[in-house]
Enzyme design. Structure first.
Site, PDB file in Angstrom:
ATOM      1  N   GLU A   1      85.206 -56.957 -29.906  1.00 31.77           N
ATOM      2  CA  GLU A   1      83.814 -57.415 -30.090  1.00 31.77           C
ATOM      3  C   GLU A   1      82.821 -56.286 -30.299  1.00 31.77           C
ATOM      4  O   GLU A   1      83.041 -55.173 -29.825  1.00 31.77           O
ATOM      5  CB  GLU A   1      83.370 -58.141 -28.809  1.00 31.77           C
ATOM      6  CG  GLU A   1      83.452 -59.639 -28.851  1.00 31.77           C
ATOM      7  CD  GLU A   1      82.415 -60.292 -29.763  1.00 31.77           C
ATOM      8  OE1 GLU A   1      81.479 -59.615 -30.225  1.00 31.77           O
ATOM      9  OE2 GLU A   1      82.540 -61.499 -30.011  1.00 31.77           O
ATOM     10  N   ASP A   2      81.700 -56.600 -30.965  1.00 29.09           N
ATOM     11  CA  ASP A   2      80.614 -55.615 -31.090  1.00 29.09           C
ATOM     12  C   ASP A   2      79.364 -56.069 -30.345  1.00 29.09           C
ATOM     13  O   ASP A   2      78.350 -55.379 -30.383  1.00 29.09           O
ATOM     14  CB  ASP A   2      80.250 -55.379 -32.563  1.00 29.09           C
ATOM     15  CG  ASP A   2      79.528 -56.570 -33.149  1.00 29.09           C
ATOM     16  OD1 ASP A   2      79.999 -57.710 -32.921  1.00 29.09           O
ATOM     17  OD2 ASP A   2      78.504 -56.382 -33.813  1.00 29.09           O
TER      18      ASP A   2
ATOM     19  N   ASN B   1      79.537 -69.472 -40.899  1.00 26.75           N
ATOM     20  CA  ASN B   1      79.919 -69.016 -42.242  1.00 26.75           C
ATOM     21  C   ASN B   1      81.192 -68.172 -42.227  1.00 26.75           C
ATOM     22  O   ASN B   1      81.515 -67.515 -43.217  1.00 26.75           O
ATOM     23  CB  ASN B   1      78.770 -68.201 -42.854  1.00 26.75           C
ATOM     24  CG  ASN B   1      77.536 -69.063 -43.079  1.00 26.75           C
ATOM     25  OD1 ASN B   1      77.597 -70.032 -43.824  1.00 26.75           O
ATOM     26  ND2 ASN B   1      76.439 -68.738 -42.415  1.00 26.75           N
TER      27      ASN B   1
ATOM     28  N   THR C   1      77.929 -57.887 -41.575  1.00 29.03           N
ATOM     29  CA  THR C   1      77.022 -58.855 -42.198  1.00 29.03           C
ATOM     30  C   THR C   1      75.620 -58.760 -41.603  1.00 29.03           C
ATOM     31  O   THR C   1      74.710 -59.460 -42.064  1.00 29.03           O
ATOM     32  CB  THR C   1      77.536 -60.300 -41.992  1.00 29.03           C
ATOM     33  OG1 THR C   1      77.921 -60.414 -40.650  1.00 29.03           O
ATOM     34  CG2 THR C   1      78.691 -60.623 -42.912  1.00 29.03           C
TER      35      THR C   1
ATOM     36  N   LYS D   1      72.711 -60.037 -32.586  1.00 32.74           N
ATOM     37  CA  LYS D   1      74.154 -59.902 -32.819  1.00 32.74           C
ATOM     38  C   LYS D   1      74.944 -60.783 -31.856  1.00 32.74           C
ATOM     39  O   LYS D   1      74.733 -60.736 -30.648  1.00 32.74           O
ATOM     40  CB  LYS D   1      74.589 -58.445 -32.677  1.00 32.74           C
ATOM     41  CG  LYS D   1      74.159 -57.616 -33.867  1.00 32.74           C
ATOM     42  CD  LYS D   1      74.733 -56.219 -33.828  1.00 32.74           C
ATOM     43  CE  LYS D   1      74.315 -55.462 -35.076  1.00 32.74           C
ATOM     44  NZ  LYS D   1      74.614 -54.042 -34.976  1.00 32.74           N
ATOM     45  N   GLY D   2      75.840 -61.574 -32.421  1.00 32.06           N
ATOM     46  CA  GLY D   2      76.737 -62.399 -31.599  1.00 32.06           C
ATOM     47  C   GLY D   2      76.129 -63.692 -31.103  1.00 32.06           C
ATOM     48  O   GLY D   2      76.822 -64.525 -30.533  1.00 32.06           O
ATOM     49  N   ILE D   3      74.820 -63.883 -31.293  1.00 33.64           N
ATOM     50  CA  ILE D   3      74.226 -65.130 -30.801  1.00 33.64           C
ATOM     51  C   ILE D   3      74.043 -66.125 -31.958  1.00 33.64           C
ATOM     52  O   ILE D   3      73.989 -65.734 -33.116  1.00 33.64           O
ATOM     53  CB  ILE D   3      72.916 -64.908 -30.005  1.00 33.64           C
ATOM     54  CG1 ILE D   3      71.800 -64.405 -30.906  1.00 33.64           C
ATOM     55  CG2 ILE D   3      73.128 -63.967 -28.830  1.00 33.64           C
ATOM     56  CD1 ILE D   3      70.442 -64.499 -30.262  1.00 33.64           C
TER      57      ILE D   3
ATOM     58  N   LYS E   1      79.191 -67.819 -27.357  1.00 35.66           N
ATOM     59  CA  LYS E   1      79.382 -66.630 -26.515  1.00 35.66           C
ATOM     60  C   LYS E   1      78.103 -66.435 -25.693  1.00 35.66           C
ATOM     61  O   LYS E   1      77.033 -66.702 -26.222  1.00 35.66           O
ATOM     62  CB  LYS E   1      79.642 -65.402 -27.397  1.00 35.66           C
ATOM     63  CG  LYS E   1      80.884 -65.542 -28.282  1.00 35.66           C
ATOM     64  CD  LYS E   1      80.911 -64.485 -29.384  1.00 35.66           C
ATOM     65  CE  LYS E   1      82.077 -64.729 -30.328  1.00 35.66           C
ATOM     66  NZ  LYS E   1      82.162 -63.796 -31.454  1.00 35.66           N
TER      67      LYS E   1
ATOM     68  N   ASP F   1      86.364 -60.595 -33.278  1.00 34.05           N
ATOM     69  CA  ASP F   1      85.068 -61.092 -33.689  1.00 34.05           C
ATOM     70  C   ASP F   1      84.948 -60.717 -35.175  1.00 34.05           C
ATOM     71  O   ASP F   1      85.669 -59.834 -35.649  1.00 34.05           O
ATOM     72  CB  ASP F   1      84.003 -60.367 -32.848  1.00 34.05           C
ATOM     73  CG  ASP F   1      82.615 -60.592 -33.367  1.00 34.05           C
ATOM     74  OD1 ASP F   1      82.253 -61.751 -33.582  1.00 34.05           O
ATOM     75  OD2 ASP F   1      81.879 -59.593 -33.554  1.00 34.05           O
ATOM     76  N   LEU F   2      84.092 -61.391 -35.931  1.00 35.41           N
ATOM     77  CA  LEU F   2      83.988 -61.089 -37.367  1.00 35.41           C
ATOM     78  C   LEU F   2      82.835 -60.117 -37.665  1.00 35.41           C
ATOM     79  O   LEU F   2      83.051 -58.953 -38.020  1.00 35.41           O
ATOM     80  CB  LEU F   2      83.819 -62.395 -38.148  1.00 35.41           C
ATOM     81  CG  LEU F   2      83.575 -62.259 -39.648  1.00 35.41           C
ATOM     82  CD1 LEU F   2      84.723 -61.550 -40.339  1.00 35.41           C
ATOM     83  CD2 LEU F   2      83.374 -63.647 -40.276  1.00 35.41           C
ATOM     84  N   ASP F   3      81.595 -60.628 -37.497  1.00 37.72           N
ATOM     85  CA  ASP F   3      80.418 -59.834 -37.862  1.00 37.72           C
ATOM     86  C   ASP F   3      80.293 -58.617 -36.947  1.00 37.72           C
ATOM     87  O   ASP F   3      80.158 -58.774 -35.739  1.00 37.72           O
ATOM     88  CB  ASP F   3      79.142 -60.681 -37.736  1.00 37.72           C
ATOM     89  CG  ASP F   3      79.109 -61.819 -38.759  1.00 37.72           C
ATOM     90  OD1 ASP F   3      79.802 -61.703 -39.778  1.00 37.72           O
ATOM     91  OD2 ASP F   3      78.383 -62.800 -38.534  1.00 37.72           O
TER      92      ASP F   3
ATOM     93  N   ARG G   1      72.801 -69.197 -34.628  1.00 43.22           N
ATOM     94  CA  ARG G   1      71.683 -69.274 -35.580  1.00 43.22           C
ATOM     95  C   ARG G   1      70.411 -69.803 -34.901  1.00 43.22           C
ATOM     96  O   ARG G   1      69.335 -69.222 -35.038  1.00 43.22           O
ATOM     97  CB  ARG G   1      72.086 -70.182 -36.739  1.00 43.22           C
ATOM     98  CG  ARG G   1      71.191 -70.053 -37.948  1.00 43.22           C
ATOM     99  CD  ARG G   1      71.683 -70.972 -39.054  1.00 43.22           C
ATOM    100  NE  ARG G   1      73.086 -70.753 -39.356  1.00 43.22           N
ATOM    101  CZ  ARG G   1      73.857 -71.640 -39.991  1.00 43.22           C
ATOM    102  NH1 ARG G   1      73.363 -72.789 -40.396  1.00 43.22           N
ATOM    103  NH2 ARG G   1      75.128 -71.373 -40.221  1.00 43.22           N
TER     104      ARG G   1
ATOM    105  N   SER H   1      84.707 -66.299 -34.114  1.00 42.54           N
ATOM    106  CA  SER H   1      83.372 -65.918 -34.579  1.00 42.54           C
ATOM    107  C   SER H   1      82.303 -66.937 -34.174  1.00 42.54           C
ATOM    108  O   SER H   1      82.550 -68.135 -34.156  1.00 42.54           O
ATOM    109  CB  SER H   1      83.384 -65.781 -36.103  1.00 42.54           C
ATOM    110  OG  SER H   1      82.077 -65.553 -36.578  1.00 42.54           O
ATOM    111  N   ALA H   2      81.115 -66.414 -33.884  1.00 38.88           N
ATOM    112  CA  ALA H   2      79.966 -67.272 -33.566  1.00 38.88           C
ATOM    113  C   ALA H   2      79.272 -67.757 -34.831  1.00 38.88           C
ATOM    114  O   ALA H   2      78.268 -68.461 -34.775  1.00 38.88           O
ATOM    115  CB  ALA H   2      78.978 -66.501 -32.703  1.00 38.88           C
ATOM    116  N   SER H   3      79.822 -67.372 -35.999  1.00 38.19           N
ATOM    117  CA  SER H   3      79.178 -67.739 -37.260  1.00 38.19           C
ATOM    118  C   SER H   3      79.769 -69.007 -37.861  1.00 38.19           C
ATOM    119  O   SER H   3      80.982 -69.183 -37.890  1.00 38.19           O
ATOM    120  CB  SER H   3      79.329 -66.599 -38.263  1.00 38.19           C
ATOM    121  OG  SER H   3      78.918 -67.038 -39.540  1.00 38.19           O
TER     122      SER H   3
END
Ligand code: B16
Ligand code: MG
Length: 223
Positions: A173-174, A122, A19, A47-49, A149, A11-13, A51, A118-120
């Protein structure tokens, strides 16, 4: 190779970089414009959800869910994103979380593949700023998946792009929804965060600084 382990998918963020603070500042500004009080604690839930799901939660907090049309909500989310994009321009390779650069390179040295899920929307911009675009073998962001996710789609797609079987991957994941996605994909799950939050994870590290590839491989091989 350790029990056919082929890849680690991140996962990224919250795992590679933090971020969350930038997401918080951008959502807080938008919430204040609408007269909604939005705290750092509230931000934890986002987190993880996605936008749009994040916006819905903020409107719920302010009791304003019914006040906007879907077109207006799109505009609000776009406004937050413009602000967020300005804030993340500050990101540099120094913003990689403690221990993660070493961890990522130790995975590469072992000949394992590196994936991002990633769920982002960006994610590419953030990976570019972190100097990690060329280091990863496959990057999947929210722009190319239909289901967010906890649906496993983003992790399965990353395994697909890496040409490996999902059952031979480890996901990291976080977010609770992210760990659920990893498990639903049939992968071994490593979580970063408070131990009590991650009952479904195979392993939990309270901080990225403690992550050890040898320890993870030992546990993966015991499964
Ligand atoms: P964007 P991850 C997630 O990224 C964040 O954790 C979450 O807080 C954010 O709402 C989501 O990306 C969408 O981000 O607005 O940039 O598309 O943790 O899955 O890498
Ligand atoms: Mg995350």
């Amino acid at each position: 190779m350790d029990k056919n382990l082929s890849a680690i998918i991140f996962d990224l963020d919250g795992v590679i970089t933090d971020t969350a603070e930038y997401h918080f500042l951008a959502w807080k500004a938008l919430a204040e414009d609408m007269g909604i009080r939005f705290t750092r604690e509230d931000n934890e839930m986002l987190k993880g959800i996605s936008r749009m799901e994040s916006l819905e939660k903020i409107l719920e907090i302010g009791g304003r869910s019914a006040d906007f049309s879907s077109e207006e909500k799109e505009k609000l989310a776009a406004k937050k994103n413009d602000h967020y994009r300005t804030l993340i321009q500050k990101i540099t390779p120094d913003d990689i979380l403690p221990g993660m650069k070493e961890f990522i390179f130790s995975i590469k040295e072992k000949g394992l593949k590196l994936g991002l899920a990633s769920a982002s929307k960006n994610a590419f911009a953030v990976m570019e700023s972190l100097g990690l675009m060329e280091v990863f073998d496959a990057i999947v962001d929210a722009k190319t998946v239909v289901n967010g996710k906890p649906n496993p789609e983003v992790f399965l797609k990353a395994a697909d792009l890496l040409h490996v079987d999902a059952s031979t991957c480890i996901g990291m994941e976080d977010a609770v929804a992210g760990v659920e996605a990893i498990k639903a994909a049939g992968m071994f799950a490593v979580a970063v965060g408070k131990r009590e939050s991650f009952t479904k994870a195979d392993m939990v590290y309270e901080n990225t600084a403690f992550v050890s590839l040898n320890e993870i491989l030992d546990r993966y091989n015991q499964e």
